[in-house]
Design a protein around this motif. Structure first.
Motif, short mmCIF file in Angstrom:
data_model
loop_
_atom_site.label_atom_id
_atom_site.label_comp_id
_atom_site.label_asym_id
_atom_site.label_seq_id
_atom_site.Cartn_x
_atom_site.Cartn_y
_atom_site.Cartn_z
N ILE A 51 -1.23 5.89 5.36
CA ILE A 51 -1.05 4.46 5.08
C ILE A 51 0.21 4.33 4.24
N PRO A 52 1.15 3.50 4.67
CA PRO A 52 2.42 3.37 3.96
C PRO A 52 2.28 2.69 2.60
N TRP A 53 3.36 2.76 1.85
CA TRP A 53 3.39 2.14 0.53
C TRP A 53 3.56 0.63 0.65
N ILE A 54 4.05 0.17 1.81
CA ILE A 54 4.31 -1.26 2.00
C ILE A 54 3.85 -1.66 3.41
N GLY A 55 3.41 -2.90 3.54
CA GLY A 55 2.96 -3.36 4.85
C GLY A 55 1.51 -3.04 5.10
N LYS A 56 1.07 -3.35 6.30
CA LYS A 56 -0.34 -3.20 6.65
C LYS A 56 -0.58 -2.18 7.74
N ALA A 57 0.45 -1.45 8.13
CA ALA A 57 0.28 -0.46 9.19
C ALA A 57 -0.55 0.72 8.71
N THR A 58 -1.25 1.33 9.64
CA THR A 58 -1.93 2.60 9.39
C THR A 58 -1.66 3.51 10.58
#
Length: 127
Positions: A51-58
């Motif tokens: 899970i990135p530090w920014i945004g909602k992508a997984t």
């Protein structure tokens, strides 16, 4: 220096569920992308989810899509891995890792891009 501590592993029957946690300290948690990897006996460490530090992508390994869910609680500096419908072949030590502010999603799949690792938590799935 970032410290990562995993917990939540254990013994579960095939088809069961576990929720892993990874608590971070010593850094700015919101600046770090977080990932889960696993390593079975005699095997190489493999990517599970990130899970990135920014945004909602997984991001997920194909083998766990639809069964595992990664999430993070920035207020608690913790990342979670909810694992459902576990299989015996998923018996492994599960590790969480952190990497600083990556904008390239490909980095999350590569363990060499992670800066810090926890000590791991054992997950054993019995048949």
């Amino acid at each position: 220096q970032v410290q990562l501590v995993e917990s939540g592993g254990g013994l579960v029957q095939a088809g069961g569920s576990l929720r892993l946690s990874c608590a971070a300290s010593g850094g700015s948690f919101t600046s770090y992308g977080m990932g889960w990897f696993r390593q079975g006996v005699g095997e190489e460490r493999e990517f599970v989810a990130a899970i990135p530090w920014i945004g909602k992508a997984t991001y997920y390994a194909d083998s766990v899509k639809g069964r595992f869910t990664i999430s993070r609680d920035n207020a608690k500096s913790t990342v979670y891995l909810q694992m459902n419908s576990l299989k015996p072949e998923e018996t492994a030590v599960y590790y969480c890792g952190s990497q600083k502010r990556s904008y390239d999603s490909a980095n999350y799949y590569d363990e060499r891009q992670y800066d810090y690792w926890g000590q791991g938590t054992q997950v054993t799935v019995s048949s």
